[in-house]
Design an enzyme around this catalytic site. Structure first.
Site, PDB file in Angstrom:
ATOM      1  N   HIS A 381      54.812  18.499 -27.034  1.00  0.00           N
ATOM      2  CA  HIS A 381      54.686  19.573 -27.702  1.00  0.00           C
ATOM      3  C   HIS A 381      55.488  20.592 -28.214  1.00  0.00           C
ATOM      4  O   HIS A 381      56.273  20.973 -27.114  1.00  0.00           O
ATOM      5  CB  HIS A 381      53.336  20.359 -27.173  1.00  0.00           C
ATOM      6  CG  HIS A 381      52.834  21.463 -27.913  1.00  0.00           C
ATOM      7  ND1 HIS A 381      52.180  21.196 -29.297  1.00  0.00           N
ATOM      8  CD2 HIS A 381      52.420  22.682 -27.720  1.00  0.00           C
ATOM      9  CE1 HIS A 381      51.764  22.359 -29.787  1.00  0.00           C
ATOM     10  NE2 HIS A 381      51.911  23.290 -28.986  1.00  0.00           N
ATOM     11  N   ASP A 398      52.273  29.424 -30.768  1.00  0.00           N
ATOM     12  CA  ASP A 398      52.302  28.400 -30.639  1.00  0.00           C
ATOM     13  C   ASP A 398      51.071  27.729 -31.588  1.00  0.00           C
ATOM     14  O   ASP A 398      50.038  28.343 -31.645  1.00  0.00           O
ATOM     15  CB  ASP A 398      51.479  28.133 -29.011  1.00  0.00           C
ATOM     16  CG  ASP A 398      51.367  26.737 -28.339  1.00  0.00           C
ATOM     17  OD1 ASP A 398      51.296  25.530 -29.341  1.00  0.00           O
ATOM     18  OD2 ASP A 398      50.863  26.356 -27.222  1.00  0.00           O
ATOM     19  N   CYS A 449      52.760  19.728 -34.803  1.00  0.00           N
ATOM     20  CA  CYS A 449      53.309  20.680 -34.044  1.00  0.00           C
ATOM     21  C   CYS A 449      54.791  21.126 -34.329  1.00  0.00           C
ATOM     22  O   CYS A 449      55.230  22.256 -34.381  1.00  0.00           O
ATOM     23  CB  CYS A 449      53.210  20.627 -32.366  1.00  0.00           C
ATOM     24  SG  CYS A 449      54.040  19.240 -31.745  1.00  0.00           S
TER      25      CYS A 449
END
Length: 490
Positions: A381, A398, A449
């Site tokens: 991630h 995030d 991501c």
């Protein structure tokens, strides 16, 4: 069998002969059927022909039976049922002279019977003043209303016979017209009279309520005046209140969403083809990074971004700022290996990255930048940490809305060591705010991501808000591939 028939007919004739008055009335009735003409048989022996034989076999058989004798006269003890003939309003009541001697007694008895019938109908009244309408009863019940001992006969008369008949008296009219409909009207009058008596008590209660309500009229008027006064006062306060300023709608910038031309899309799809997988498509000389077709495949849909593509794109963003410094903030873009060196398995290590930001290598001091972007790879991630020197903040972004205070603490310590090492300044980072940014665009899958992280950096370096979403990721992938192939970020 013929002899029995003869005796029956003769008995009927003798019966009628004994009662002349009854036979006279029956002839006037339309339901009366006159007996057929009697067939006379000779009981004597028929003449014989020359051979002494009877002329008819049936006649000879009849001659064997004796003559029928006239039956004895018997009196009828059972009362005879009245024959009712309904002729409507033209029907006339006739009284047999043998049974009723006085006409007044008969009508009096019939009037008493009708009165008793009306009183018996009162049993069907209930408490709610409902009554049963007797007007729809079958004809059989109407016939039962007439006494079994009644000896009246109602017959139809011609116009001439009506003239000869005496006009009935008032008592006759009462008996003739009194029926079930009159009984229902009588019950209606009884129910209305009961309602009137019930309304008398309710009217008194209603009058008392009206009197008590009139006593409160003055108080109600005062309350109504206060309500109107308060409503007007409230409306004046609302008008005098300053109207809130409407926030201007943020215009979506055009530069981050410039569509690709057909030629650019064709070039990108050609680079994604399998025959260019081993071919070096472009090389970034300052960072010495080669971009092959296989490396560029990470920008295709549903693919994870790799370090080479991310680092080349960050170099292009820095060159864009240098090329157009007025249109972009002064930023520094660390590559994907910086945080791994700074915070390795052994812990915080400033010496491992001390030479990454020298004045001779960068051409500027790190503490003079508005924003410093640090890409962070956490296994599978990508996230982003930002040192915002202009607002004195440490930010963490995030796309899955995660938090990690360890990252921001390490960057705060690094900034203090960097300022002291390169500029000899002591920066009190304890007063800086650490923020885990919320309300930012979030990814809706498990592979975008890296693309979200690059667009956080792109929009912040432009000084723009994060005005994009998941639906723009397909376009951003194609645009990033186009910019890498041209080695120029727009």
């Amino acid at each position: 069998m013929s002899a029995v028939a003869i005796n029956r007919k003769r008995s009927e004739e003798s019966l009628y002969s004994n009662q002349p008055s009854t036979a006279q009335f029956r002839r006037h009735s339309p339901y009366f059927q006159a007996p057929k003409k009697k067939r006379r048989f000779s009981l004597a022996i028929m003449s014989q022909d020359s051979n002494n034989k009877p002329s008819s076999s049936s006649t000879s058989r009849m001659a064997r039976y004796p003559d029928a004798k006239t039956p004895l006269r018997r009196e009828i003890h059972a009362p005879s049922r009245a024959s009712l003939i309904y002729g409507g309003r033209g029907s006339v009541i006739k009284i047999k002279p043998n049974d009723c001697c006085e006409k007044g007694k008969f009508f009096t008895r019939e009037y008493d019977n009708a009165k008793r019938t009306a009183l018996d109908a009162c049993r069907f009244l209930n408490k709610d003043k409902e009554f049963i309408d007797l007007g729809d009863e079958p004809e059989e019940e109407e016939e039962e209303a007439v006494s079994q001992d009644s000896i009246i006969e109602v017959i139809d008369c011609d116009e001439e016979e009506k003239k000869n008949i005496q006009t009935p008296s008032s008592s006759d009219v009462i008996v003739n017209n009194f029926g079930v409909g009159d009984t229902s009207r009588m019950l209606d009058s009884l129910s209305l009279s009961r309602e009137e008596t019930a309304d008398a008590s309710s009217l008194e209660a209603y009058r008392k309520l009206m009197q008590s309500a009139e006593r409160r009229n003055s108080k109600l008027e005062a309350l109504g005046f206060e309500i109107l006064f308060n409503e007007k006062r409230l409306s004046q306060l609302r008008e005098s209140r300053p109207k809130p300023l409407e926030k201007p709608l943020k215009k979506v910038p055009h530069e981050p969403f410039i569509p690709l031309t057909e030629e650019e899309e064709t070039e990108v799809y050609r680079a994604f083809s399998g025959r260019n997988r081993k071919k070096v498509l472009v090389t970034h000389e300052s960072s010495n990074i080669d971009i092959t077709g296989e490396v560029l495949q990470c920008l295709t849909p549903s693919a994870w971004l790799n370090d080479e593509v991310i680092n080349v794109y960050l170099e292009l963003l820095k060159e864009r700022e240098t090329r157009e410094p007025k249109n972009y903030l002064k930023c520094h873009f660390f590559n994907t290996f910086f945080y791994k060196k700074l915070l390795s398995d052994s812990g915080y290590n400033f010496k491992a990255v001390r030479r990454w930001t020298t004045q001779r290598k960068l051409g500027y001091a790190l503490i003079d930048c508005d924003m410093i972007f640090v890409p962070i790879h956490r296994g599978v991630h990508w996230t982003l940490a930002v040192i915002n020197n202009r607002d004195r903040k440490f930010l963490y972004l995030d796309s899955l809305n995660g938090v990690d205070s360890k990252i921001l603490n390490a960057l705060a310590k690094y900034l203090g060591d960097e300022a002291k090492e390169k500029s000899g300044k002591d920066i009190d980072v304890s007063s800086w705010e650490m923020e885990f940014v919320e309300g930012i665009p979030q990814q809706q899958n498990g592979y975008d991501c890296g693309m979200f992280m690059l667009k956080y950096i792109d929009f912040f370096s432009r000084g723009l808000g994060l005005c994009f979403s998941q639906e723009h990721m397909q376009y951003f992938r194609l645009r990033t591939a186009k910019e890498i192939l041209k080695l120029r970020a727009d």
